[in-house]
Motif scaffolding. Structure first.
Motif, PDB file in Angstrom:
ATOM      1  N   ILE A 174       0.836  -1.197   0.000  1.00  0.00           N
ATOM      2  CA  ILE A 174       0.000   0.000   0.000  1.00  0.00           C
ATOM      3  C   ILE A 174       0.876   1.254   0.000  1.00  0.00           C
ATOM      4  N   TYR A 175       1.962   1.192   0.773  1.00  0.00           N
ATOM      5  CA  TYR A 175       2.848   2.361   0.841  1.00  0.00           C
ATOM      6  C   TYR A 175       3.464   2.643  -0.523  1.00  0.00           C
ATOM      7  N   LYS A 176       3.857   1.578  -1.215  1.00  0.00           N
ATOM      8  CA  LYS A 176       4.557   1.745  -2.492  1.00  0.00           C
ATOM      9  C   LYS A 176       3.682   2.455  -3.516  1.00  0.00           C
ATOM     10  N   ALA A 177       2.380   2.150  -3.496  1.00  0.00           N
ATOM     11  CA  ALA A 177       1.526   2.743  -4.524  1.00  0.00           C
ATOM     12  C   ALA A 177       0.866   4.037  -4.072  1.00  0.00           C
ATOM     13  N   THR A 178       0.686   4.216  -2.743  1.00  0.00           N
ATOM     14  CA  THR A 178      -0.113   5.368  -2.317  1.00  0.00           C
ATOM     15  C   THR A 178       0.591   6.249  -1.293  1.00  0.00           C
ATOM     16  N   GLU A 179       1.752   5.812  -0.807  1.00  0.00           N
ATOM     17  CA  GLU A 179       2.479   6.513   0.253  1.00  0.00           C
ATOM     18  C   GLU A 179       1.694   6.572   1.560  1.00  0.00           C
ATOM     19  N   VAL A 180       0.658   5.741   1.657  1.00  0.00           N
ATOM     20  CA  VAL A 180      -0.104   5.664   2.897  1.00  0.00           C
ATOM     21  C   VAL A 180       0.408   4.473   3.696  1.00  0.00           C
ATOM     22  N   VAL A 181       0.549   4.638   5.026  1.00  0.00           N
ATOM     23  CA  VAL A 181       0.856   3.490   5.871  1.00  0.00           C
ATOM     24  C   VAL A 181      -0.472   3.005   6.435  1.00  0.00           C
ATOM     25  N   ASN A 182      -0.830   1.762   6.086  1.00  0.00           N
ATOM     26  CA  ASN A 182      -2.124   1.240   6.501  1.00  0.00           C
ATOM     27  C   ASN A 182      -2.015   0.554   7.849  1.00  0.00           C
ATOM     28  N   PHE A 183      -2.377   1.285   8.913  1.00  0.00           N
ATOM     29  CA  PHE A 183      -2.233   0.713  10.247  1.00  0.00           C
ATOM     30  C   PHE A 183      -3.309  -0.313  10.562  1.00  0.00           C
ATOM     31  N   ALA A 184      -4.244  -0.532   9.628  1.00  0.00           N
ATOM     32  CA  ALA A 184      -5.247  -1.576   9.858  1.00  0.00           C
ATOM     33  C   ALA A 184      -4.789  -2.906   9.267  1.00  0.00           C
ATOM     34  N   GLN A 185      -3.532  -2.983   8.827  1.00  0.00           N
ATOM     35  CA  GLN A 185      -3.054  -4.208   8.181  1.00  0.00           C
ATOM     36  C   GLN A 185      -3.198  -5.429   9.106  1.00  0.00           C
ATOM     37  N   GLY A 186      -2.846  -5.260  10.362  1.00  0.00           N
ATOM     38  CA  GLY A 186      -2.988  -6.364  11.320  1.00  0.00           C
ATOM     39  C   GLY A 186      -4.445  -6.787  11.451  1.00  0.00           C
ATOM     40  N   GLU A 187      -5.359  -5.826  11.407  1.00  0.00           N
ATOM     41  CA  GLU A 187      -6.785  -6.151  11.539  1.00  0.00           C
ATOM     42  C   GLU A 187      -7.296  -6.839  10.276  1.00  0.00           C
ATOM     43  N   LEU A 188      -6.741  -6.465   9.107  1.00  0.00           N
ATOM     44  CA  LEU A 188      -7.115  -7.173   7.875  1.00  0.00           C
ATOM     45  C   LEU A 188      -6.753  -8.650   8.024  1.00  0.00           C
ATOM     46  N   MET A 189      -5.587  -8.885   8.624  1.00  0.00           N
ATOM     47  CA  MET A 189      -5.140 -10.256   8.847  1.00  0.00           C
ATOM     48  C   MET A 189      -6.117 -10.988   9.773  1.00  0.00           C
ATOM     49  N   MET A 190      -6.530 -10.278  10.831  1.00  0.00           N
ATOM     50  CA  MET A 190      -7.456 -10.873  11.792  1.00  0.00           C
ATOM     51  C   MET A 190      -8.789 -11.221  11.109  1.00  0.00           C
ATOM     52  N   VAL A 191      -9.276 -10.310  10.260  1.00  0.00           N
ATOM     53  CA  VAL A 191     -10.527 -10.571   9.543  1.00  0.00           C
ATOM     54  C   VAL A 191     -10.362 -11.811   8.662  1.00  0.00           C
ATOM     55  N   GLY A 192      -9.227 -11.899   7.956  1.00  0.00           N
ATOM     56  CA  GLY A 192      -8.959 -13.053   7.096  1.00  0.00           C
ATOM     57  C   GLY A 192      -8.992 -14.351   7.889  1.00  0.00           C
ATOM     58  N   ALA A 193      -8.379 -14.327   9.089  1.00  0.00           N
ATOM     59  CA  ALA A 193      -8.325 -15.537   9.911  1.00  0.00           C
ATOM     60  C   ALA A 193      -9.725 -15.945  10.358  1.00  0.00           C
ATOM     61  N   TYR A 194     -10.553 -14.963  10.719  1.00  0.00           N
ATOM     62  CA  TYR A 194     -11.918 -15.278  11.160  1.00  0.00           C
ATOM     63  C   TYR A 194     -12.754 -15.830  10.010  1.00  0.00           C
ATOM     64  N   VAL A 195     -12.654 -15.176   8.835  1.00  0.00           N
ATOM     65  CA  VAL A 195     -13.425 -15.644   7.679  1.00  0.00           C
ATOM     66  C   VAL A 195     -13.050 -17.092   7.398  1.00  0.00           C
ATOM     67  N   ASN A 196     -11.738 -17.351   7.424  1.00  0.00           N
ATOM     68  CA  ASN A 196     -11.258 -18.701   7.163  1.00  0.00           C
ATOM     69  C   ASN A 196     -11.794 -19.692   8.199  1.00  0.00           C
ATOM     70  N   PHE A 197     -11.779 -19.264   9.463  1.00  0.00           N
ATOM     71  CA  PHE A 197     -12.267 -20.159  10.518  1.00  0.00           C
ATOM     72  C   PHE A 197     -13.724 -20.558  10.267  1.00  0.00           C
ATOM     73  N   PHE A 198     -14.553 -19.549   9.957  1.00  0.00           N
ATOM     74  CA  PHE A 198     -15.973 -19.849   9.780  1.00  0.00           C
ATOM     75  C   PHE A 198     -16.228 -20.643   8.499  1.00  0.00           C
TER      76      PHE A 198
ATOM     77  N   GLY B  18     -11.473 -19.498  -0.290  1.00  0.00           N
ATOM     78  CA  GLY B  18     -12.628 -18.700   0.104  1.00  0.00           C
ATOM     79  C   GLY B  18     -12.195 -17.408   0.782  1.00  0.00           C
ATOM     80  N   SER B  19     -11.187 -17.523   1.652  1.00  0.00           N
ATOM     81  CA  SER B  19     -10.710 -16.324   2.359  1.00  0.00           C
ATOM     82  C   SER B  19     -10.107 -15.337   1.367  1.00  0.00           C
ATOM     83  N   ILE B  20      -9.414 -15.864   0.355  1.00  0.00           N
ATOM     84  CA  ILE B  20      -8.794 -14.965  -0.629  1.00  0.00           C
ATOM     85  C   ILE B  20      -9.878 -14.247  -1.431  1.00  0.00           C
ATOM     86  N   ILE B  21     -10.926 -14.995  -1.808  1.00  0.00           N
ATOM     87  CA  ILE B  21     -12.020 -14.358  -2.559  1.00  0.00           C
ATOM     88  C   ILE B  21     -12.661 -13.264  -1.708  1.00  0.00           C
ATOM     89  N   PHE B  22     -12.868 -13.587  -0.429  1.00  0.00           N
ATOM     90  CA  PHE B  22     -13.438 -12.575   0.459  1.00  0.00           C
ATOM     91  C   PHE B  22     -12.506 -11.360   0.540  1.00  0.00           C
TER      92      PHE B  22
END
Lengths: 389, 309
Positions: B32-56, B79-83
């Motif tokens: 994200i930084y490379k393309a937008t110069e934004v630091v996405n501090f929600a990256q860890g939470e994106l990971m958490m969402v991915g783990a939950y989606v996968n679990f369910f 499925g998690s990747i599609i989500f």
């Protein structure tokens, strides 16, 4: 304008006289007594926070439906402090100053409770049954301890009890501990230091920071040290990873954990690696035959508590509330904070909760100082040693 | 001597696996930084969402197909990747698009809020109890001259290397990759030159969400318990990205693995032989980070960017 100032001064005087006369303690009317607690409903310990508070609320509703204590209904105010010491200080200030609660109750967590000691002293307000097993709660050399009535056996005592048990089983045992580097771990180490002196042994100590997900180093170290008993002062995740790591390395010591590791998910998630794990436990289990557990299950049925809420933490909440009710009952009809403290101090060998008999006194703030041991056998938690001091 | 070698090798192998997790999260930061110069501090939470989606997903697969197998794991991962694709696109739509012309700092603040919101929402949906994810490989492991490597760890290391390679190739060799670099350099000029800047932004958020989902799926069984605080690991991966060189894709794996190894070896052998190491375990990572930044201010693989003002 002048008028307004005059009337404001008048109001101020009246309230000050009201406070000063001591006729009524804050938070007490003829119909109601207001109690304040902090829980964790959205932070790192939210799963246990929601259950503990749920249990407290259930028992308080039960007592209220029978008419309350001395005709007063108990009103429980819950603040969500997210297991955070700073937020707990703010929440407790609000409860004392704005909500004018009569007493504090079941503040959740060791560090949050440590953080409010000065508020207890300033306001001379009691704290009944903090949700912490730290032995520091009842340490009267610390400020504010005389206002705290700690229920369950402390981590320090649990450590001593576990080492005593080990030395009894195997006097030549080599013992190690992997501990969380915070207030909890420190209190556990304090007990282990006493045990080292008592038995003339040396315990290998390995620490970790909260949030650690890899324990290869610590497990490797206790293995190198030749430990055949490894104590774990951690919560739920860590014992699982530690035991799985050891199993993969082919290292099979007897793992033992402090109170919080008794959570049933430890055995569930560790699977084979967790077989044989022993944890210290300060209370009768919710699914046991102990009268308090039978009563608990009946109450759950009566109030239609969902199946997934029932269990150890919810039961803890009920116990805390029971202690509060007992204290309020003994404090008498003219409720005051000093009366509540006197009432609590009069509790001796009281055996109506899931804890071993509780005793408090003018110089004793530790309700129970006994623990038993629970072992995972075939995936089930089985008591293997009765109450020990 | 031999046993000391085995012990340290064991810790290094675990450190590489742990570092690969950091690398996967850091990769999300860097993309994200490379393309937008934004630091996405929600990256860890994106990971958490991915783990939950996968679990369910896995839970629903196993309830219809029986005991979890490698197939359910792969289906869950897909499925998690599609989500993640949909979710990344959605996040771009609600955060990045409306704030496109705002200062970068404001977008960074928005990502912090998104992280908090995601934790709350997942907590509401999944309920208060944390979950116990199953590893698709059970406790399976291989043994190489006394060193134990779990199959899960091998999978994690493989995934980190593969994703870093794919994105490195993508950024440096494909038209879209170059378009992203151009967008980061100067969005207005890029747009004038015919780069579809909005599409570039969506794409990069989608990539970050995919990387996050993969890391979440692999981390959950390693961390034993799945709860909404899993996202805080993002804060540990952040120094990895800085150490490797923020903006450098291979830097993610270099920084991640170095930090992973430091963590396991300092807690292990170093603490065992030197008592004082125990006292500084929690700050050792930061000491290394400061030392590296003093010598190479752009990180190990970072290159100095010169911008004309």
């Amino acid at each position: 304008m002048k008028h307004m100032i005059k009337s404001m001064i008048a109001i101020l005087c009246v309230t000050m006289i009201g406070c000063g006369s001591g006729a009524k303690s804050p938070g007490v009317t003829d119909a109601e007594v207001v109690i304040g607690t902090t829980s964790d409903l959205s932070g790192p310990a939210k799963e246990l926070g929601a259950l503990i508070t749920g249990g407290e609320q259930m028992y308080i509703n039960h007592i209220n439906s029978q008419g309350g204590v001395h005709g007063r209904k108990i009103k429980l105010l819950v603040e969500d402090a997210q297991y955070n010491p700073q937020k707990t200080v703010v929440a407790v200030k609000k409860l004392i100053e704005k909500e004018q609660v009569f007493s504090l109750f079941a503040i959740l967590g060791t560090s949050p409770t440590e953080a409010i000691r000065s508020l207890l002293v300033e306001n001379e307000i009691p704290l009944i049954a903090p949700e912490s097993q730290s032995g520091t709660m009842s340490d009267l050399s610390r400020p504010g301890s005389k206002y705290i009535f700690s229920t369950e056996v402390g981590y320090n005592r649990q450590g001593e009890i576990m080492v005593n048990w080990i030395m009894n089983q195997n006097p030549d045992a080599t013992i190690g501990v992997i501990y969380q580097d915070d207030d909890y771990g420190e209190n556990a180490l304090e007990g282990l230091k006493n045990a080292e002196e008592k038995h003339g042994i040396s315990i290998q100590k390995e620490s970790f920071q909260r949030g650690t997900t890899d324990f290869t180093g610590q497990v490797g170290n206790v293995m190198k040290g030749g430990c055949d008993y490894v104590l774990i002062a951690a919560i739920v995740k860590e014992p699982i990873i530690i035991m799985k790591t050891a199993a993969a390395m082919g290292y099979k010591p007897q793992f033992m954990g402090f109170g919080p590791t008794m959570d049933h998910r430890v055995g569930l998630a560790a699977g084979k690696a967790g077989e044989g794990f022993i944890s210290a436990n300060g209370a009768y289990m919710w699914n046991s035959d102990h009268p308090s557990a039978v009563e608990y299950r009946e109450l759950c049925n009566q109030y239609e508590v969902p199946e997934k809420m029932r269990g150890m933490y919810h039961f803890y909440g009920v116990t805390a509330a029971k202690v509060l009710v007992e204290g309020l009952t003994r404090a008498g009809e003219n409720l005051s904070r000093t009366g509540l403290i006197k009432g609590m101090e009069s509790i001796k060998d009281w055996d109506e909760t899931n804890l071993p008999p509780i005793t408090w006194g003018p110089n004793d703030r530790q309700g129970s100082d006994q623990a038993m041991l629970i072992q995972i056998k075939n995936g089930k938690q089985i008591p293997i040693a009765g109450w020990m001091k | 001597m031999n046993s000391l070698f085995t012990e340290i090798s064991q810790e290094i192998v675990s450190g590489i696996a742990l570092g690969s997790i950091y690398a996967l999260i850091a990769l999300g930061f860097i993309l994200i930084y490379k393309a937008t110069e934004v630091v996405n501090f929600a990256q860890g939470e994106l990971m958490m969402v991915g783990a939950y989606v996968n679990f369910f997903l896995i839970q629903s697969f196993t309830s219809s197909m029986g005991a979890p197998t490698f197939l359910t794991f792969i289906l869950g991962l897909l499925g998690s990747i599609i989500f993640a694709v949909l979710f990344g696109w959605f996040l771009d739509l609600i955060i990045n698009r409306p704030m496109k012309d705002e200062p970068v700092f404001s977008i960074i603040m928005a990502t912090i809020s998104i992280g908090i919101v995601l934790r709350a929402i997942v907590g509401l949906i999944a309920g208060p109890m944390s979950l116990v994810p199953k590893s698709p490989f059970g406790g399976a492991h291989i043994q190489l001259s006394g060193i134990i490597i779990s199959i899960l760890d091998l999978f994690i290391i493989g995934a980190a290397i593969a994703l870093v390679a794919v994105f490195y190739y993508f950024f440096n060799k494909t038209r879209w990759g170059l378009a992203m670099q151009a967008t980061s350099e100067d969005p207005i000029a890029a747009e004038l030159m015919g780069v579809p800047v909005n599409k570039v932004y969506s794409l990069v958020w989608i990539f970050a969400a995919i990387v996050a989902a993969v890391s979440g799926v692999l981390l959950a069984p390693r961390a034993a318990i799945l709860d909404t605080n899993m996202g805080f690991l993002g804060l540990k991966a952040f120094p990895a990205a800085v150490l490797g060189g923020f903006g450098s894709i291979p830097g993610a794996i270099v920084g991640g693995v170095i930090l992973g190894i430091i963590e396991t070896v300092s807690m292990g052998t170093l603490s065992f032989h030197f008592q004082w190491v125990k006292e500084i375990n929690d700050i050792i990572v930061w000491i290394v980070l400061i030392a590296v930044l003093m010598i190479r201010p752009t990180g190990i693989l970072g290159t100095e960017e010169i911008k004309k003002v």
